[in-house]
Scaffold this active site. Structure first.
Site, PDB file in Angstrom:
ATOM      1  N   GLY A   1     -55.757  38.569  30.102  1.00  0.00           N
ATOM      2  CA  GLY A   1     -56.345  38.985  28.826  1.00  0.00           C
ATOM      3  C   GLY A   1     -57.151  37.955  28.087  1.00  0.00           C
TER       4      GLY A   1
ATOM      5  CD  GLU B   1     -50.003  40.540  35.537  1.00  0.00           C
ATOM      6  OE1 GLU B   1     -50.704  41.314  34.859  1.00  0.00           O
ATOM      7  OE2 GLU B   1     -48.872  40.840  35.939  1.00  0.00           O
ATOM      8  N   PRO B   2     -54.481  36.191  35.078  1.00  0.00           N
ATOM      9  CG  PRO B   2     -55.186  33.985  35.491  1.00  0.00           C
ATOM     10  CD  PRO B   2     -53.999  34.909  35.640  1.00  0.00           C
TER      11      PRO B   2
ATOM     12  NE  ARG C   1     -62.652  39.970  29.982  1.00  0.00           N
ATOM     13  CZ  ARG C   1     -63.216  41.175  29.977  1.00  0.00           C
ATOM     14  NH1 ARG C   1     -64.513  41.299  30.100  1.00  0.00           N
ATOM     15  NH2 ARG C   1     -62.463  42.253  29.836  1.00  0.00           N
TER      16      ARG C   1
ATOM     17  NE  ARG D   1     -67.274  43.757  31.124  1.00  0.00           N
ATOM     18  CZ  ARG D   1     -67.503  43.209  29.962  1.00  0.00           C
ATOM     19  NH1 ARG D   1     -68.655  42.620  29.721  1.00  0.00           N
ATOM     20  NH2 ARG D   1     -66.598  43.238  29.018  1.00  0.00           N
TER      21      ARG D   1
ATOM     22  CE1 TYR E   1     -64.429  49.187  29.226  1.00  0.00           C
ATOM     23  CE2 TYR E   1     -65.891  47.815  30.520  1.00  0.00           C
ATOM     24  CZ  TYR E   1     -64.802  48.660  30.437  1.00  0.00           C
ATOM     25  OH  TYR E   1     -64.095  48.948  31.576  1.00  0.00           O
TER      26      TYR E   1
ATOM     27  CB  CYS F   1     -82.092  60.074  35.041  1.00  0.00           C
ATOM     28  SG  CYS F   1     -83.106  59.685  36.442  1.00  0.00           S
TER      29      CYS F   1
ATOM     30  CE1 TYR G   1     -61.446  43.804  35.286  1.00  0.00           C
ATOM     31  CE2 TYR G   1     -62.041  42.037  33.770  1.00  0.00           C
ATOM     32  CZ  TYR G   1     -61.096  42.718  34.493  1.00  0.00           C
ATOM     33  OH  TYR G   1     -59.783  42.337  34.422  1.00  0.00           O
TER      34      TYR G   1
HETATM   35  N1  LLP Z   1     -52.984  42.301  34.257  1.00  0.00           N
HETATM   36  C1  LLP Z   1     -53.052  43.613  34.017  1.00  0.00           C
HETATM   37  C2  LLP Z   1     -51.831  44.411  34.097  1.00  0.00           C
HETATM   38  C3  LLP Z   1     -54.282  44.197  33.668  1.00  0.00           C
HETATM   39  O1  LLP Z   1     -54.343  45.500  33.401  1.00  0.00           O
HETATM   40  C4  LLP Z   1     -55.451  43.397  33.578  1.00  0.00           C
HETATM   41  C5  LLP Z   1     -56.744  43.980  33.224  1.00  0.00           C
HETATM   42  C6  LLP Z   1     -55.336  42.029  33.875  1.00  0.00           C
HETATM   43  C7  LLP Z   1     -54.078  41.507  34.197  1.00  0.00           C
HETATM   44  C8  LLP Z   1     -56.493  41.095  33.826  1.00  0.00           C
HETATM   45  O2  LLP Z   1     -57.007  40.987  32.548  1.00  0.00           O
HETATM   46  P1  LLP Z   1     -58.131  39.889  32.205  1.00  0.00           P
HETATM   47  O3  LLP Z   1     -57.529  38.529  32.326  1.00  0.00           O
HETATM   48  O4  LLP Z   1     -59.233  40.065  33.181  1.00  0.00           O
HETATM   49  O5  LLP Z   1     -58.539  40.227  30.831  1.00  0.00           O
HETATM   50  N2  LLP Z   1     -63.244  46.624  32.863  1.00  0.00           N
HETATM   51  C9  LLP Z   1     -62.982  45.960  31.610  1.00  0.00           C
HETATM   52  C10 LLP Z   1     -61.714  45.142  31.639  1.00  0.00           C
HETATM   53  C11 LLP Z   1     -60.492  45.942  32.017  1.00  0.00           C
HETATM   54  C12 LLP Z   1     -59.229  45.132  32.119  1.00  0.00           C
HETATM   55  C13 LLP Z   1     -58.133  45.909  32.729  1.00  0.00           C
HETATM   56  N3  LLP Z   1     -56.907  45.197  32.952  1.00  0.00           N
HETATM   57  C14 LLP Z   1     -64.201  45.129  31.220  1.00  0.00           C
HETATM   58  O6  LLP Z   1     -65.196  45.127  31.927  1.00  0.00           O
HETATM   59  O7  LLP Z   1     -64.193  44.479  30.166  1.00  0.00           O
END
Ligand code: LLP
Length: 423
Positions: free
Chosen positions: A243, A278-279, A281, A318, A322, A348, A377
Site C-alpha cells: 500500500g 506485500e509491497p 507499487r 490508470r 482512477y 473510440c 499496474y
Molecule cells: N496486498 C494485497 C492484499 C493487495 O490487494 C495489494 C494491492 C497489494 C498487497 C499491493 O499493494 P501496493 O503495494 O501495490 O499498493 N490497480 C490499482 C492498484 C490496485 C491494488 C490492489 N491491491 C492501481 O493501478 O492503482
C-alpha cells in the site's frame, strides 16, 4: 530514485537510449529498469532490517503490480518472496524461482482448484478472507491429507484515503474478516486437524500517502495478536500488507520506506513476531515507463489541442480508471517552449484520455514520449480492446535490453479464437 535519465539530450533507461528500443521493438512498449527494481526492493527491505524490533521480514512482492516472469526473477534473485492472488500468479512466482515457502496466497475468492494447487505447492501462508473460505480450505486440506498454514486477513475498518476504487480497509469493503470473527475463527482453526493458523494479515489500500491510517490499522493488528496470545493461541506471523504510495505527477508526496519502517518499528516494539509485507507499487512503479509515439497533433478550432498517441487506455488504464496522473516526458526534448495538450489515444471512447490541459514541451508527429511511473499496474492491466495487440515489454539491465513479452501478431491474435462449427 530511478534509472530513467536524460543523457546527451535523450531519455535513457540505464545505458540504453529509449529511441533504440522504439526502433527495434516498435511502440507502444513498456520498458523496465532492472537496476531500479533491485534498488527499490533493497531500499524497502533494508529500511525494515535496520530496526532490530522488526528483525528479518518476509518481503513478498505483490505480483499483481508487474507479473512478468523476468521481473519476478530479478526480484527473486534479491531474495523477494511473492504475494499472489491467483493460481496463475503462484505459477508465475514458481516459474521465476521464488521458493514456495516465500509465497503468500491472498484473495477474496479462491476456488477449490486454486486452494488445492496452493496446498500441493506448499505455499508459506494462505490468507483467509472469510468464514466460508476457512471451511473450503479445511475441506480441501483434509482431502489432500495436509495441514494448511493459514493467516486471517482482518479488515481493520480504517480509511486509508486515496482513490475509492483501491481502498480496501473499511468494513464496507469486501476484504477480510472483522476482529471479532478473527478471534473466533482463529480459535476454531487451531483445533482443526487440517488447519494451522500461523498469523494475521491486513492490507488497507494502495497508493497510501499518509502513514497515520496505516499506523492506526497496524496498532489494531498488534492488539489482535496480543489478545489471541492471551487466549493461549500461537501467532507467529503478522502480515502488514502493501500500500505504500509513490510520487506521481502533481500528487501528494508519499512517505519514504525509511519513514514507513520507523513507524512499523514503533508499532511492533516488543511484540516478537515475524513480519511480512506485500509491497507492489513501491517496488515496480518507478522502475517502468510506457514508451509511445505521437501520431499527430490535432488542433480543434474551439481551441483544444489534442496530442494523439499510438498508446491508448487499453495499454495504460490508470488515468481512465482512477483519474491517475502520470508524468509525461519527451524522449528528446527540444528546448524550453511549451504548449497545453489534451493527451489521448486512438480508442473510440472519450475515456481514452490520459490527461487534459497539460503543459508539455512542444511536440510533433513522430516524437517519442514516456509515461513515467508506469511499471506498476500498467502492463498487468492492459488488454486488447479495439483489437490492439497486447503491449509488449522490454527489460533493460545496464547496456543490455531484451524483449520479455513480445507483441502478438494479428495472426496470433486471431488464431486464439476457434470456430463454432454451426456458425
Ligand atoms: N496486498 C494485497 C492484499 C493487495 O490487494 C495489494 C494491492 C497489494 C498487497 C499491493 O499493494 P501496493 O503495494 O501495490 O499498493 N490497480 C490499482 C492498484 C490496485 C491494488 C490492489 N491491491 C492501481 O493501478 O492503482
Amino acid at each position: 530514485m530511478n534509472h530513467f535519465e536524460l543523457r546527451d539530450g535523450e531519455l535513457h533507461c540505464e545505458g540504453v537510449p529509449l529511441s533504440r528500443i522504439a526502433a527495434s521493438v516498435g511502440t507502444p512498449v513498456y520498458v523496465y529498469s532492472a537496476a531500479t527494481l533491485r534498488r527499490h526492493f533493497n531500499v524497502f527491505r533494508d529500511a525494515l532490517r535496520s530496526h532490530p524490533q522488526i528483525g528479518e521480514p518476509l518481503v513478498a512482492y505483490a505480483v499483481k503490480a508487474n507479473s512478468n516472469v523476468q521481473v519476478l526473477k530479478v526480484l527473486a534473485a534479491e531474495g523477494a518472496g511473492a504475494d499472489t492472488v491467483s493460481e496463475g500468479e503462484v505459477r508465475r512466482a514458481l516459474a521465476a524461482g521464488v521458493p514456495a515457502d516465500k509465497i503468500v496466497f491472498s484473495g477474496v475468492g479462491k476456488t477449490r482448484r486454486e486452494i488445492a494447487f496452493a496446498l500441493a505447492t506448499g505455499v508459506a501462508e494462505i490468507n483467509v478472507e472469510s468464514e466460508p473460505e476457512v471451511k473450503l480450505i479445511a475441506e480441501v486440506a483434509a482431502e489432500l491429507g495436509v495441514k494448511a498454514k493459514i493467516a486471517f486477513r482482518v479488515n481493520p475498518d480504517v480509511s486509508a484515503g486515496g482513490h475509492a476504487k483501491i481502498s480496501t480497509g473499511k468494513a464496507e469493503n469486501k476484504f477480510g474478516v472483522s476482529f471479532a470473527e478473527a478471534a473466533r475463527l482463529y480459535a476454531n482453526a487451531s483445533n482443526h486437524a487440517h488447519l494451522e493458523p500461523i498469523g494475521v494479515a491486513c492490507h488497507i489500500g494502495s497508493q497510501i500517502t499518509d502513514l497515520a491510517p496505516m499506523e492506526a490499522a497496524f496498532r489494531k493488528m498488534r492488539g489482535l495478536v496480543e489478545s489471541l496470545r492471551a487466549e493461549g493461541l500461537t501467532v507467529e506471523r503478522l502480515d502488514l500488507g502493501g500500500g505504500l504510495g509513490v510520487p506521481y505527477f502533481n500528487q501528494p508526496e508519499p512517505p519514504t520506506p525509511a519513514d514507513f519502517a520507523a513507524m512499523v518499528a514503533r508499532v511492533v516494539d516488543g511484540l516478537d513476531v515475524q513480519l511480512a509485507f506485500e509491497p507492489g507499487r513501491v517496488i515496480a512503479a518507478n522502475a517502468g515507463i510506457l514508451l509511445a509515439e505521437v501520431i499527430h497533433v490535432h488542433e480543434r478550432p474551439e481551441g483544444r489541442r489534442f496530442l494523439v498517441l499510438d498508446a491508448a487506455m487499453n495499454d495504460l488504464i490508470r488515468p481512465a480508471m482512477y483519474d491517475a496522473y502520470h508524468d509525461i516526458r519527451p524522449v528528446k526534448p527540444r528546448g524550453s517552449e511549451t504548449a497545453v495538450y489534451d493527451v489521448v489515444g486512438p480508442v473510440c471512447e472519450t475515456g481514452d484520455t490520459f490527461t487534459r490541459d497539460r503543459p508539455l514541451p512542444v511536440l510533433a508527429g513522430g516524437d517519442l514520449i514516456a509515461f513515467m511511473s508506469a511499471g506498476a499496474y500498467g502492463s498487468t492491466m492492459a488488454s486488447e480492446y479495439n483489437t490492439r495487440p497486447l503491449v509488449p515489454e522490454v527489460l533493460v539491465d545496464g547496456d543490455k535490453f531484451a524483449v520479455i513479452r513480445a507483441r502478438p501478431t494479428y495472426d496470433e491474435m486471431l488464431a486464439r479464437e476457434m470456430s463454432a462449427e454451426w456458425v
